[in-house]
Design an enzyme around this catalytic site. Structure first.
Site, PDB file in Angstrom:
ATOM      1  N   ASP A  46       3.058  -5.758  39.398  1.00  0.00           N
ATOM      2  CA  ASP A  46       1.968  -6.557  38.839  1.00  0.00           C
ATOM      3  C   ASP A  46       1.985  -7.922  39.523  1.00  0.00           C
ATOM      4  O   ASP A  46       2.957  -8.282  40.198  1.00  0.00           O
ATOM      5  CB  ASP A  46       2.152  -6.732  37.317  1.00  0.00           C
ATOM      6  CG  ASP A  46       1.039  -7.562  36.680  1.00  0.00           C
ATOM      7  OD1 ASP A  46      -0.140  -7.297  36.994  1.00  0.00           O
ATOM      8  OD2 ASP A  46       1.331  -8.493  35.909  1.00  0.00           O
ATOM      9  N   SER A  47       0.915  -8.684  39.306  1.00  0.00           N
ATOM     10  CA  SER A  47       0.881 -10.047  39.830  1.00  0.00           C
ATOM     11  C   SER A  47       1.918 -10.917  39.119  1.00  0.00           C
ATOM     12  O   SER A  47       2.270 -11.970  39.622  1.00  0.00           O
ATOM     13  CB  SER A  47      -0.507 -10.645  39.606  1.00  0.00           C
ATOM     14  OG  SER A  47      -0.782 -10.710  38.220  1.00  0.00           O
TER      15      SER A  47
ATOM     16  N   TYR B  81      -3.802 -13.164  40.379  1.00  0.00           N
ATOM     17  CA  TYR B  81      -4.536 -12.472  41.449  1.00  0.00           C
ATOM     18  C   TYR B  81      -6.041 -12.467  41.158  1.00  0.00           C
ATOM     19  O   TYR B  81      -6.851 -12.334  42.082  1.00  0.00           O
ATOM     20  CB  TYR B  81      -4.077 -11.012  41.550  1.00  0.00           C
ATOM     21  CG  TYR B  81      -2.772 -10.767  42.282  1.00  0.00           C
ATOM     22  CD1 TYR B  81      -1.926 -11.799  42.672  1.00  0.00           C
ATOM     23  CD2 TYR B  81      -2.388  -9.454  42.585  1.00  0.00           C
ATOM     24  CE1 TYR B  81      -0.735 -11.535  43.344  1.00  0.00           C
ATOM     25  CE2 TYR B  81      -1.204  -9.182  43.254  1.00  0.00           C
ATOM     26  CZ  TYR B  81      -0.376 -10.228  43.627  1.00  0.00           C
ATOM     27  OH  TYR B  81       0.797  -9.951  44.286  1.00  0.00           O
TER      28      TYR B  81
ATOM     29  N   CYS C 101      -1.523  -3.365  37.294  1.00  0.00           N
ATOM     30  CA  CYS C 101      -2.375  -4.547  37.401  1.00  0.00           C
ATOM     31  C   CYS C 101      -3.782  -4.029  37.688  1.00  0.00           C
ATOM     32  O   CYS C 101      -3.986  -3.297  38.666  1.00  0.00           O
ATOM     33  CB  CYS C 101      -1.879  -5.430  38.547  1.00  0.00           C
ATOM     34  SG  CYS C 101      -2.950  -6.827  38.921  1.00  0.00           S
ATOM     35  N   ASN C 102      -4.721  -4.398  36.845  1.00  0.00           N
ATOM     36  CA  ASN C 102      -6.096  -3.914  37.030  1.00  0.00           C
ATOM     37  C   ASN C 102      -6.722  -4.483  38.300  1.00  0.00           C
ATOM     38  O   ASN C 102      -7.421  -3.786  39.029  1.00  0.00           O
ATOM     39  CB  ASN C 102      -6.950  -4.313  35.826  1.00  0.00           C
ATOM     40  CG  ASN C 102      -6.545  -3.577  34.569  1.00  0.00           C
ATOM     41  OD1 ASN C 102      -7.116  -2.544  34.239  1.00  0.00           O
ATOM     42  ND2 ASN C 102      -5.554  -4.087  33.855  1.00  0.00           N
ATOM     43  N   THR C 103      -6.450  -5.768  38.553  1.00  0.00           N
ATOM     44  CA  THR C 103      -7.041  -6.429  39.719  1.00  0.00           C
ATOM     45  C   THR C 103      -6.558  -5.739  40.999  1.00  0.00           C
ATOM     46  O   THR C 103      -7.344  -5.469  41.913  1.00  0.00           O
ATOM     47  CB  THR C 103      -6.630  -7.927  39.725  1.00  0.00           C
ATOM     48  OG1 THR C 103      -6.816  -8.447  38.411  1.00  0.00           O
ATOM     49  CG2 THR C 103      -7.448  -8.715  40.715  1.00  0.00           C
TER      50      THR C 103
ATOM     51  N   GLU D 140       1.227 -16.208  31.657  1.00  0.00           N
ATOM     52  CA  GLU D 140       2.275 -16.510  32.644  1.00  0.00           C
ATOM     53  C   GLU D 140       3.128 -17.707  32.203  1.00  0.00           C
ATOM     54  O   GLU D 140       4.274 -17.822  32.605  1.00  0.00           O
ATOM     55  CB  GLU D 140       1.666 -16.771  34.032  1.00  0.00           C
ATOM     56  CG  GLU D 140       1.198 -15.504  34.750  1.00  0.00           C
ATOM     57  CD  GLU D 140       2.325 -14.536  35.111  1.00  0.00           C
ATOM     58  OE1 GLU D 140       3.418 -14.992  35.464  1.00  0.00           O
ATOM     59  OE2 GLU D 140       2.111 -13.313  35.008  1.00  0.00           O
TER      60      GLU D 140
ATOM     61  N   CYS E  13      -6.918  -6.000  31.599  1.00  0.00           N
ATOM     62  CA  CYS E  13      -5.941  -6.788  32.346  1.00  0.00           C
ATOM     63  C   CYS E  13      -4.629  -6.562  31.613  1.00  0.00           C
ATOM     64  O   CYS E  13      -4.580  -6.702  30.382  1.00  0.00           O
ATOM     65  CB  CYS E  13      -6.326  -8.264  32.333  1.00  0.00           C
ATOM     66  SG  CYS E  13      -5.037  -9.326  33.022  1.00  0.00           S
TER      67      CYS E  13
ATOM     68  N   HIS F 201      -2.141  -8.274  31.308  1.00  0.00           N
ATOM     69  CA  HIS F 201      -1.606  -9.452  30.611  1.00  0.00           C
ATOM     70  C   HIS F 201      -2.153  -9.558  29.181  1.00  0.00           C
ATOM     71  O   HIS F 201      -1.537 -10.203  28.338  1.00  0.00           O
ATOM     72  CB  HIS F 201      -1.990 -10.739  31.347  1.00  0.00           C
ATOM     73  CG  HIS F 201      -1.184 -11.031  32.571  1.00  0.00           C
ATOM     74  ND1 HIS F 201      -1.290 -10.294  33.733  1.00  0.00           N
ATOM     75  CD2 HIS F 201      -0.263 -12.000  32.821  1.00  0.00           C
ATOM     76  CE1 HIS F 201      -0.468 -10.816  34.644  1.00  0.00           C
ATOM     77  NE2 HIS F 201       0.165 -11.846  34.115  1.00  0.00           N
TER      78      HIS F 201
HETATM   79  N1  DGL Z   1      -2.197  -8.135  35.149  1.00  0.00           N
HETATM   80  C1  DGL Z   1      -3.242  -8.371  36.107  1.00  0.00           C
HETATM   81  C2  DGL Z   1      -4.412  -7.451  35.819  1.00  0.00           C
HETATM   82  O1  DGL Z   1      -4.248  -6.477  35.108  1.00  0.00           O
HETATM   83  C3  DGL Z   1      -3.540  -9.830  36.106  1.00  0.00           C
HETATM   84  C4  DGL Z   1      -4.271 -10.268  37.265  1.00  0.00           C
HETATM   85  C5  DGL Z   1      -4.063 -11.694  37.649  1.00  0.00           C
HETATM   86  O2  DGL Z   1      -2.978 -12.001  38.116  1.00  0.00           O
HETATM   87  O3  DGL Z   1      -5.051 -12.458  37.563  1.00  0.00           O
HETATM   88  O4  DGL Z   1      -5.483  -7.629  36.330  1.00  0.00           O
END
Ligand code: DGL
Length: 269
Positions: free
Chosen positions: A9-10, A41, A72-74, A151, A183, A185
């Protein structure tokens, strides 16, 4: 040596998927990479997210994992297809599992999606949901302020509630019975999100369904771990290891169900 499930993940968001993998597959060892130094991200261009994801996969592949989970979805939206075509192990993203979970949970066919700017602007949830059912009505919203809160580990403060409320305001007058937390998070902010959306909107996280998909793939490949030794999970992060450890401790706790969880954090980079 036991082959692990690699998760990336990010930042700390993928821990929401990790917890579910640990719950459903307690024998499996997890190697996790959270790119906390470069998170979020969400606001980054897709080609940069693809590059970062590729770098993390190059790192994880050294451990010879049996499956890679892009938690991580992004990164799923930007990189799943390309990464899957480049590595020989199965690669699982979180968007299709999230869409499946929403389709199974909705009664009205009206579904909301919240995510990062990258995920929402990619249209990946709309594509995944429509692929499953053309009758689904979707409203989407990017909530760029939420990942930085998570974060920082500020899940329950007053200012967090205010930011969540402000971010979700456009969703509160939309008709839906499910809201996809698009997301990884966002499950950290579940209470605050539920508070704003009210008790009649089900919050959908892709974690359960992603863990189930991982379980199915490993079962079909005859690669489920066996034996009674508890794995020691390895977490790597590129930023502040103390903060990562503190967030991981809060989220994972000492045990999941009645099984103790053992893990170590190493800072890289
Ligand atoms: N957990 C990431 C997601 O699911 C967060 C992306 C980010 O770092 O902005 O998209």
């Amino acid at each position: 040596m036991q082959q692990a499930i690699a998760v990336l993940d990010s930042g700390v968001g993928g821990l929401t998927v990790v917890k579910e993998v640990m719950r459903q597959l307690p024998r499996e060892k997890i190697i996790y990479y959270g790119d906390t130094a470069r998170a979020p991200y969400g606001p980054r261009p897709a080609d940069e997210v693809l590059k970062f994801t590729g770098q993390i996969v190059d790192f994880l592949i050294q451990f010879d994992p049996k499956v890679i989970v892009i938690a991580c979805n992004t990164a799923t939206a930007a990189a799943l297809e390309e990464i899957s075509s480049k590595v020989s192990v199965p690669v699982i993203g979180v968007i299709h599992p999230g869409a499946r979970a929403a389709i199974s949970a909705t009664n009205t066919g009206h579904v909301g999606v919240i995510g990062t700017v990258g995920t929402i602007s990619s249209g990946a949830y709309t594509t995944a949901l429509k692929q499953l059912s053309p009758y689904i009505e979707i409203v989407s919203l990017a909530c760029p302020l939420l990942v930085p809160i998570v974060e920082r580990g500020e899940f329950h403060s007053k200012s967090t509630s205010l930011i969540v409320r402000k971010s979700l305001l456009p969703m509160t007058n939309q008709y839906m019975d499910c809201l996809i937390l698009g997301c990884t998070h966002y499950p950290f902010l579940r209470e605050a999100i539920q508070e704003v959306m009210g008790p009649y909107v089900k919050l959908i996280s892709s974690a359960d369904e992603t863990a189930r998909e991982t379980s199915t793939i490993l079962y079909n490949k005859g690669k489920l771990a066996s034996g009674d030794t508890l794995p020691i999970h390895q977490f790597y992060c590129s930023g502040d290891a103390r903060l990562f450890r503190s967030i991981a401790r809060q989220w994972l706790g000492e045990q999941i169900g009645n099984i103790p969880v053992l893990w170590q954090v190493t800072r890289l980079g």
